[in-house]
Design a protein around this motif. Structure first.
Motif, PDB file in Angstrom:
ATOM      1  N   ASN A 187      19.938 -15.411 -43.661  1.00 29.78           N
ATOM      2  CA  ASN A 187      18.592 -15.769 -43.231  1.00 29.78           C
ATOM      3  C   ASN A 187      18.640 -16.610 -41.953  1.00 29.78           C
ATOM      4  N   MET A 188      19.559 -17.577 -41.894  1.00 28.00           N
ATOM      5  CA  MET A 188      19.692 -18.426 -40.716  1.00 28.00           C
ATOM      6  C   MET A 188      20.066 -17.600 -39.492  1.00 28.00           C
ATOM      7  N   LEU A 189      21.004 -16.675 -39.645  1.00 28.20           N
ATOM      8  CA  LEU A 189      21.434 -15.855 -38.508  1.00 28.20           C
ATOM      9  C   LEU A 189      20.344 -14.887 -38.063  1.00 28.20           C
ATOM     10  N   SER A 190      19.580 -14.366 -38.994  1.00 29.89           N
ATOM     11  CA  SER A 190      18.520 -13.429 -38.614  1.00 29.89           C
ATOM     12  C   SER A 190      17.341 -14.144 -37.952  1.00 29.89           C
ATOM     13  N   ASN A 191      17.141 -15.428 -38.252  1.00 31.16           N
ATOM     14  CA  ASN A 191      16.042 -16.202 -37.649  1.00 31.16           C
ATOM     15  C   ASN A 191      16.465 -16.948 -36.386  1.00 31.16           C
ATOM     16  N   LEU A 192      17.657 -16.701 -35.901  1.00 30.26           N
ATOM     17  CA  LEU A 192      18.158 -17.349 -34.696  1.00 30.26           C
ATOM     18  C   LEU A 192      17.315 -16.922 -33.499  1.00 30.26           C
ATOM     19  N   LYS A 193      16.885 -17.890 -32.686  1.00 30.79           N
ATOM     20  CA  LYS A 193      16.026 -17.597 -31.534  1.00 30.79           C
ATOM     21  C   LYS A 193      16.558 -18.291 -30.291  1.00 30.79           C
ATOM     22  N   GLU A 194      16.139 -17.784 -29.155  1.00 28.62           N
ATOM     23  CA  GLU A 194      16.511 -18.410 -27.888  1.00 28.62           C
ATOM     24  C   GLU A 194      15.943 -19.827 -27.849  1.00 28.62           C
ATOM     25  N   ASP A 225      17.323 -22.373 -29.529  1.00 33.36           N
ATOM     26  CA  ASP A 225      17.871 -23.121 -30.657  1.00 33.36           C
ATOM     27  C   ASP A 225      19.184 -23.778 -30.257  1.00 33.36           C
ATOM     28  N   GLU A 226      19.404 -24.982 -30.731  1.00 35.12           N
ATOM     29  CA  GLU A 226      20.688 -25.645 -30.525  1.00 35.12           C
ATOM     30  C   GLU A 226      21.546 -25.378 -31.750  1.00 35.12           C
ATOM     31  N   VAL A 227      22.782 -24.921 -31.506  1.00 33.77           N
ATOM     32  CA  VAL A 227      23.644 -24.470 -32.597  1.00 33.77           C
ATOM     33  C   VAL A 227      25.041 -25.065 -32.451  1.00 33.77           C
ATOM     34  N   ILE A 228      25.816 -24.929 -33.514  1.00 33.02           N
ATOM     35  CA  ILE A 228      27.240 -25.243 -33.483  1.00 33.02           C
ATOM     36  C   ILE A 228      27.956 -24.014 -34.028  1.00 33.02           C
ATOM     37  N   THR A 229      29.022 -23.620 -33.353  1.00 32.59           N
ATOM     38  CA  THR A 229      29.770 -22.447 -33.786  1.00 32.59           C
ATOM     39  C   THR A 229      30.767 -22.851 -34.876  1.00 32.59           C
ATOM     40  N   VAL A 230      31.338 -21.851 -35.526  1.00 30.89           N
ATOM     41  CA  VAL A 230      32.331 -22.150 -36.558  1.00 30.89           C
ATOM     42  C   VAL A 230      33.579 -22.774 -35.948  1.00 30.89           C
ATOM     43  N   GLY A 231      33.760 -22.631 -34.642  1.00 33.13           N
ATOM     44  CA  GLY A 231      34.888 -23.244 -33.951  1.00 33.13           C
ATOM     45  C   GLY A 231      34.596 -24.656 -33.479  1.00 33.13           C
ATOM     46  N   GLY A 232      33.349 -25.137 -33.695  1.00 31.24           N
ATOM     47  CA  GLY A 232      33.010 -26.510 -33.341  1.00 31.24           C
ATOM     48  C   GLY A 232      32.387 -26.675 -31.970  1.00 31.24           C
ATOM     49  N   ILE A 233      31.966 -25.605 -31.318  1.00 25.30           N
ATOM     50  CA  ILE A 233      31.362 -25.682 -29.991  1.00 25.30           C
ATOM     51  C   ILE A 233      29.850 -25.841 -30.141  1.00 25.30           C
ATOM     52  N   TYR A 234      29.312 -26.876 -29.502  1.00 23.60           N
ATOM     53  CA  TYR A 234      27.875 -27.105 -29.500  1.00 23.60           C
ATOM     54  C   TYR A 234      27.279 -26.393 -28.305  1.00 23.60           C
ATOM     55  N   THR A 239      24.574 -15.509 -26.289  1.00 26.39           N
ATOM     56  CA  THR A 239      25.020 -16.256 -25.120  1.00 26.39           C
ATOM     57  C   THR A 239      24.592 -17.705 -25.287  1.00 26.39           C
ATOM     58  N   LEU A 240      25.576 -18.604 -25.191  1.00 27.06           N
ATOM     59  CA  LEU A 240      25.326 -20.041 -25.367  1.00 27.06           C
ATOM     60  C   LEU A 240      25.534 -20.785 -24.057  1.00 27.06           C
ATOM     61  N   ASP A 241      24.665 -21.752 -23.781  1.00 28.74           N
ATOM     62  CA  ASP A 241      24.852 -22.692 -22.681  1.00 28.74           C
ATOM     63  C   ASP A 241      25.520 -23.916 -23.287  1.00 28.74           C
ATOM     64  N   SER A 277      30.029 -13.928 -30.970  1.00 25.98           N
ATOM     65  CA  SER A 277      29.441 -13.048 -31.969  1.00 25.98           C
ATOM     66  C   SER A 277      28.405 -13.834 -32.765  1.00 25.98           C
ATOM     67  N   ARG A 278      27.357 -13.162 -33.191  1.00 32.45           N
ATOM     68  CA  ARG A 278      26.320 -13.831 -33.990  1.00 32.45           C
ATOM     69  C   ARG A 278      26.933 -14.454 -35.243  1.00 32.45           C
ATOM     70  N   SER A 279      27.932 -13.804 -35.813  1.00 35.93           N
ATOM     71  CA  SER A 279      28.561 -14.337 -37.029  1.00 35.93           C
ATOM     72  C   SER A 279      29.385 -15.589 -36.758  1.00 35.93           C
ATOM     73  N   ALA A 280      29.642 -15.907 -35.488  1.00 37.93           N
ATOM     74  CA  ALA A 280      30.393 -17.112 -35.136  1.00 37.93           C
ATOM     75  C   ALA A 280      29.507 -18.354 -35.121  1.00 37.93           C
ATOM     76  N   ILE A 281      28.200 -18.178 -35.278  1.00 33.43           N
ATOM     77  CA  ILE A 281      27.295 -19.324 -35.333  1.00 33.43           C
ATOM     78  C   ILE A 281      27.419 -19.951 -36.718  1.00 33.43           C
ATOM     79  N   GLY A 282      27.789 -21.214 -36.747  1.00 33.70           N
ATOM     80  CA  GLY A 282      28.002 -21.890 -38.021  1.00 33.70           C
ATOM     81  C   GLY A 282      26.767 -22.558 -38.571  1.00 33.70           C
ATOM     82  N   ASN A 283      25.949 -23.144 -37.687  1.00 36.89           N
ATOM     83  CA  ASN A 283      24.783 -23.877 -38.158  1.00 36.89           C
ATOM     84  C   ASN A 283      23.806 -24.053 -37.007  1.00 36.89           C
ATOM     85  N   VAL A 284      22.514 -24.074 -37.328  1.00 35.59           N
ATOM     86  CA  VAL A 284      21.485 -24.391 -36.345  1.00 35.59           C
ATOM     87  C   VAL A 284      21.209 -25.881 -36.464  1.00 35.59           C
ATOM     88  N   ILE A 285      21.407 -26.591 -35.358  1.00 34.49           N
ATOM     89  CA  ILE A 285      21.208 -28.040 -35.365  1.00 34.49           C
ATOM     90  C   ILE A 285      19.738 -28.368 -35.156  1.00 34.49           C
TER      91      ILE A 285
END
Length: 99
Positions: A37-44, A46-55, A67-69, A79-87
């Motif tokens: 649900n979180m990945l499907s609701n991801l929008k331009e 949004d501030e996120v953290i990847t599973v690798g720890g990149i904000y 694409t992340l700034d 990859s969309r699946s690399a998004i760990g959490n929406v901050i």
């Protein structure tokens, strides 16, 4: 085989399976559903953290590529699946406030 003997032999196995289901399987299914649900609701925006720890901040979403700034005009594609959490959602609410 009478019902009492059947319950004596297979009752403990049934009880153990029920315990595993309610303590392990069911919570895992709920976490997976929340993640999908979180990945499907991801929008331009949004501030996120990847599973690798990149904000980063979501700039663009195209199919399965996000694409992340990440600051100082540095953009990365993950990859969309690399998004760990929406901050923080685009409207300014944190992910915890929306639950």
């Amino acid at each position: 085989m009478n019902p009492a003997t059947f319950m004596q032999q297979f009752g403990p196995i049934i009880i153990i399976f029920a315990i595993f289901y309610f303590m392990i399987i069911r919570p895992q299914q709920k976490r997976e559903k929340d993640r999908r649900n979180m990945l499907s609701n991801l929008k331009e925006g949004d501030e996120v953290i990847t599973v690798g720890g990149i904000y980063g901040k979501v700039l663009n979403i195209k199919d399965d590529v996000v694409t992340l700034d990440v600051g100082d005009k540095i953009k990365i594609k993950v990859s969309r699946s690399a998004i760990g959490n929406v901050i923080r959602k685009k409207n300014g609410n944190s992910a915890e406030e929306e639950r």
